[in-house]
Each structure stands twice: as structure tokens, then as C-alpha cells.
Scaffold this motif. Structure first.
Motif, mmCIF file in Angstrom:
data_model
loop_
_atom_site.group_PDB
_atom_site.id
_atom_site.type_symbol
_atom_site.label_atom_id
_atom_site.label_comp_id
_atom_site.label_asym_id
_atom_site.label_seq_id
_atom_site.Cartn_x
_atom_site.Cartn_y
_atom_site.Cartn_z
ATOM 1 N N SER A 1 5.458 -10.042 -2.509
ATOM 2 C CA SER A 1 6.101 -9.544 -1.288
ATOM 3 C C SER A 1 5.244 -8.516 -0.564
ATOM 4 O O SER A 1 5.602 -8.077 0.526
ATOM 5 N N GLY A 2 4.114 -8.119 -1.151
ATOM 6 C CA GLY A 2 3.304 -7.078 -0.555
ATOM 7 C C GLY A 2 2.609 -7.489 0.734
ATOM 8 O O GLY A 2 2.441 -6.668 1.634
ATOM 9 N N TYR A 3 2.192 -8.735 0.829
ATOM 10 C CA TYR A 3 1.490 -9.209 2.030
ATOM 11 C C TYR A 3 2.456 -9.255 3.205
ATOM 12 O O TYR A 3 2.181 -8.742 4.288
ATOM 13 N N TYR A 4 3.595 -9.884 2.980
ATOM 14 C CA TYR A 4 4.607 -10.046 4.020
ATOM 15 C C TYR A 4 5.956 -10.205 3.341
ATOM 16 O O TYR A 4 6.139 -11.092 2.514
ATOM 17 N N HIS B 1 -1.401 6.245 1.145
ATOM 18 C CA HIS B 1 -0.159 6.807 0.615
ATOM 19 C C HIS B 1 0.216 6.035 -0.655
ATOM 20 O O HIS B 1 0.542 6.632 -1.675
ATOM 21 N N MET B 2 0.124 4.707 -0.569
ATOM 22 C CA MET B 2 0.329 3.833 -1.726
ATOM 23 C C MET B 2 -0.825 2.843 -1.751
ATOM 24 O O MET B 2 -0.981 2.045 -0.832
ATOM 25 N N VAL B 3 -1.652 2.911 -2.779
ATOM 26 C CA VAL B 3 -2.840 2.057 -2.857
ATOM 27 C C VAL B 3 -2.401 0.601 -2.934
ATOM 28 O O VAL B 3 -1.643 0.217 -3.836
ATOM 29 N N ASN B 4 -2.870 -0.223 -2.005
ATOM 30 C CA ASN B 4 -2.321 -1.576 -1.881
ATOM 31 C C ASN B 4 -2.620 -2.460 -3.084
ATOM 32 O O ASN B 4 -1.850 -3.367 -3.389
ATOM 33 N N VAL B 5 -3.722 -2.222 -3.817
ATOM 34 C CA VAL B 5 -4.093 -3.122 -4.913
ATOM 35 C C VAL B 5 -3.461 -2.738 -6.240
ATOM 36 O O VAL B 5 -3.393 -3.548 -7.165
ATOM 37 N N CYS C 1 5.946 2.831 -7.279
ATOM 38 C CA CYS C 1 7.316 2.402 -6.996
ATOM 39 C C CYS C 1 7.438 0.918 -7.303
ATOM 40 O O CYS C 1 7.425 0.540 -8.461
ATOM 41 N N GLY C 2 7.514 0.040 -6.294
ATOM 42 C CA GLY C 2 7.761 -1.368 -6.559
ATOM 43 C C GLY C 2 6.529 -2.189 -6.878
ATOM 44 O O GLY C 2 6.627 -3.282 -7.425
ATOM 45 N N ILE C 3 5.343 -1.673 -6.537
ATOM 46 C CA ILE C 3 4.094 -2.419 -6.706
ATOM 47 C C ILE C 3 3.365 -1.954 -7.963
ATOM 48 O O ILE C 3 3.289 -0.757 -8.229
ATOM 49 N N ILE D 1 1.527 -7.367 -8.555
ATOM 50 C CA ILE D 1 2.885 -7.878 -8.718
ATOM 51 C C ILE D 1 3.819 -7.091 -7.811
ATOM 52 O O ILE D 1 3.975 -5.874 -7.966
ATOM 53 N N THR D 2 4.420 -7.787 -6.854
ATOM 54 C CA THR D 2 5.304 -7.116 -5.907
ATOM 55 C C THR D 2 6.643 -7.847 -5.819
ATOM 56 O O THR D 2 6.842 -8.712 -4.971
ATOM 57 N N PRO D 3 7.580 -7.486 -6.697
ATOM 58 C CA PRO D 3 8.936 -8.021 -6.567
ATOM 59 C C PRO D 3 9.604 -7.446 -5.324
ATOM 60 O O PRO D 3 9.012 -6.628 -4.605
ATOM 61 N N ASN D 4 10.828 -7.857 -5.073
ATOM 62 C CA ASN D 4 11.547 -7.401 -3.879
ATOM 63 C C ASN D 4 13.003 -7.191 -4.245
ATOM 64 O O ASN D 4 13.409 -7.443 -5.387
#
Length: 419
Positions: free
Chosen positions: A61-64, A200-204, A354-356, A394-397
Motif C-alpha cells: 500500500s506504500g506506493y498507492y 519523516h518516515m524513510v520510505n524503504v 508505524c505501518g511500514i 511490507i505495507t499493510p493497510n
């Protein structure tokens, strides 16, 4: 009411229409109300708002962030409305409505309406600052090798164009303290340093950096701070007054669940006059942030839907959503932290993510890992393989269930045992 007044009223009414929890397939279908509290029943009801593809478990879910059906329906209504009014809408209320959407986002992130504009994404927002900064030859910019590539490329363009100096740091995946991170950036500051870019939150990896402490340190040296908050607005509480940064960009089509092509740019009021626009705007007053926001003819129904996305987030509650996202990440990552051949590339302290999160395998390359997860276990994610981050993000939602995460954890444990 005269025709012209009626049409103007309808244009403004598009911003005020209520958010309705009905489904895309059947708008007349009656749906259950949202339960009170933070129970599993509430999140099961939220899941019903999403139309999910059954072919795979979506942990990317991180990309979109796909749009929940109530917002998607409002988006389609806005598309129809703009199409119905055509150039009348574009020549009358489009700018007023975009300003209203920006005001809602400004309230969400706690800044003045005078300091925030709607853009198309984080890249556009931050590149506006990088490209429009009043650079002089020899000026220094500091950023991390883990930062998003598009902004790094733009800094290097400024290096070629103006002769600035780009200095990079490498963020540890598991910092011992906030002071370690702050000192890392401070070690690169000289009298020629003008700007720090920090995530603020490192994307990788999903690591949350101590932004206020970094800003306090940088400002003590007379250095400005630009924050990449691509993954933060709608994901965690963002309080720009508390962060005290100079510039902040985010993508609203990520965790706020606005349609694709929605972002925001914050510029502290005192800095607005010195930034050159990316594209020329008719606004000539250098104190107005609108002069940095010329986008030409673009899908204005996206701007309208931002307000609906904020409505939906407020229905869930920012604190409740942040807690849920952190719970889902810790649900799977805590189960894997001590498994042989498994490497978690995200800090263990709850306040640092947090979620990522990011997970790797010592016996499998990230690309093979992502392919195996999809081909064998029907889990969709993305491989990250550069610098000190080797694994899958890993980006759950909010629609993700613990049962789905159990399947993912089982898959990783199975893959970890392979030679």
C-alpha cells in the motif's frame, strides 16, 4: 435563483456533499454503520469499504493506497460534475475549491492556510523547493543515501547547474538513539550548508526520524530543513507547528487515500518570497504561496476529492488509524525478529516506526523473495535492494486482516528454511 447563481452554487456544493458509505456496485445498497470503539468489528466494517482483488494479499500500500469505495464514489461524482459544467467550472470555482481543499489539509497538519498548497505528489512538492532555492556556487545540501531517488537526482542537477555541493549520510537501520541520527546530519554541516533534506518516515524501511530534534540542531547552525513526508499525512499524526521544519511535502494519494495525483507542499511563510516557482504563475505577490502552485489544466476533480478523503480519515480518527497501522506492523514483524535467516530492517522501538517495515532473508535476494511471495504464496509486495536495505517493504493497510498477515508470516518462515 438566477441561472448564473445556481451554477456557482452547484460548483461550491460539490465541496460540501456528505460522505456516504455505499458501494460502487450498487449505490442503493444499505450498509451497516461503523461500530464504535477500536474493536475488530470496526476494522472488519472498514474492510467492507474496499473492493479488494482476490488474486493476492496486498501488502504494497506504500506506493498507492487504493481508494475506499465511499471516497471512490465521491470522486466519480466530482468527475461527472466537472464534466457537466465544463469550462464554466474551470473558469469560475475551480480555484476557490482547490483553496478549500488546501485549507482542510492545512488544518489536518496544523499550519496556516497561507503556507500550504495542493500539488500532484511529494516529488513535485520537494523538487519545487530544490529547483527554486536561491543557490549560489559552493552552497552545500545534505541528504541521505536512503532518500527517494527523484529528489537526489534533482539535487545533483543543481550541482551541475549552480555548482552546489551534495553531501550524503547513510542512515542506520537500527539507531541507538535520536542523538545518533541528529549527530549524523550535524557532522556534515559547515558554514556553507544551506539545506538539509530528511525523511519523516524513510520510505524503504518505515523508520521515523526525530524531525524536531534535527530541525532544532540545523536551525542552531542557520541551516534550513526540508522534510520528505510522503508516507506520513494520513498515516501518523503530522503537526507542522510542532516539527518546526521549513518545508514539508507529502503525497495525499498514499495514506490519506486521495485519488492518484494529489500531494501537498508546506513552506514556512518567511521563506515563500525567496523560492522561485517551478512553473510561472500569474500571481506576482512574492509573499503568496499560490505563486509556487501553477499546475495548468489538470484533473480538478482530484482536488475536490481531497476533502472527502479528509472526511473519511476523520471518521476513522487519526489516532485510531495510527494505532491500528502500528499494531498490524508489529503483529507480523515481532513474530519474525528472532527467526533464523530473517532480518528485520526496521527499528524495534515502537515510536520509530508505524505501518511500514522491511524484512529480508539472508538466503534469498530481495527480487527473488518478492517473486516467490507472489508466485507461491499470493502475497504482493516490493523488493528493495540498495545501500544497507536488502529485503521487501511490507505495507499493510486498514483493510488488512491478521489472518492475511499470518499467511505472510508463514510464507517468510517457509522461505527462511530453504537452502
Amino acid at each position: 435563483m438566477k441561472k448564473r447563481q445556481f451554477l456557482r452554487y452547484m460548483g461550491n456544493a460539490a465541496m460540501a456533499a456528505p460522505l456516504l458509505p455505499f458501494t460502487l456496485e450498487n449505490s442503493s445498497k444499505t450498509v451497516a454503520p461503523y461500530p464504535d470503539g477500536d474493536s475488530e468489528a470496526f476494522w472488519e466494517r472498514i474492510r467492507e469499504d474496499y473492493r479488494l482483488k482476490p488474486d493476492y494479499i496486498n501488502l504494497e500500500s506504500g506506493y498507492y493506497n487504493i481508494i475506499p469505495t465511499p471516497i471512490l464514489n465521491k470522486y466519480m461524482e466530482h468527475v461527472a460534475h466537472v464534466n457537466y459544467e465544463g469550462s464554466y467550472y474551470m473558469r469560475t470555482v475551480q480555484w476557490d475549491n482547490k483553496k478549500k481543499a488546501a485549507a482542510r489539509v492545512a488544518a489536518l497538519v496544523n499550519c496556516s492556510e497561507k503556507e500550504l498548497v495542493i500539488t500532484r505528489n511529494t516529488t513535485e512538492s520537494l523538487d519545487t523547493i530544490i529547483g527554486g532555492y536561491p543557490w549560489e556556487k559552493g552552497d552545500e545540501a545534505v541528504f541521505a543515501v536512503q532518500d527517494y531517488g527523484a529528489m537526489q537526482v534533482h539535487f545533483h542537477q543543481m550541482e551541475e547547474r549552480y555548482g552546489i555541493v551534495c553531501k550524503k549520510v547513510s542512515l542506520p537501520n537500527h539507531p541507538e538513539s535520536d542523538e545518533e541520527i541528529v549527530s549524523l546530519y550535524e557532522s556534515q554541516i559547515t558554514p556553507k550548508t544551506k539545506l538539509l533534506m530528511v525523511c519523516h518516515m524513510v520510505n524503504v524501511t518505515g523508520q521515523i526520524l526525530p524531525i524536531r530534534k534535527i530541525c532544532d540542531m540545523a536551525h542552531s547552525h542557520g541551516v534550513e530543513v526540508m522534510v520528505d513526508g510522503a508516507h506520513c499525512v494520513g498515516h501518523i499524526k503530522v503537526d507542522l507547528a510542532e516539527l518546526d521544519c521549513d518545508y514539508y511535502g507529502s503525497s495525499l494519494h498514499k495514506w490519506l487515500c486521495a485519488p492518484l495525483g494529489a500531494g501537498m507542499l508546506y513552506v514556512a511563510e518567511k521563506h515563500i518570497p525567496k523560492i522561485w516557482p517551478l512553473l510561472a504563475e500569474h500571481e506576482k505577490d512574492k509573499t503568496k504561496i499560490r505563486r509556487l502552485n501553477h499546475t495548468g489544466t489538470h484533473p480538478v476533480h482530484t482536488d475536490l476529492t481531497i476533502t472527502d478523503s479528509v472526511d473519511y480519515l476523520e471518521m476513522i480518527g487519526m489516532e485510531r488509524k495510527e494505532n491500528r497501522m502500528r499494531y498490524l506492523q508489529r503483529y507480523w514483524s515481532d513474530q519474525l525478529r528472532n527467526v533464523e535467516n530473517v532480518v528485520i530492517n526496521t527499528p524495534i522501538e515502537p515510536h520509530r516506526s508505524c505501518g511500514i517495515a522491511n524484512v529480508g532473508l539472508t538466503n534469498m535476494k530481495p527480487s527473488e523473495m518478492a517473486k516467490t511471495l507472489l508466485d507461491e504464496f499470493n502475497v504482493w509486495t516490493v523488493a528493495i535492494d540498495f545501500e544497507n536495505v536488502h529485503g521487501c517493504r511490507i505495507t499493510p493497510n486498514v483493510f488488512t486482516t491478521t489472518e492475511e498477515l499470518d499467511q505472510f508470516v508463514g510464507a517468510i518462515k517457509t522461505m527462511a528454511k530453504r537452502a
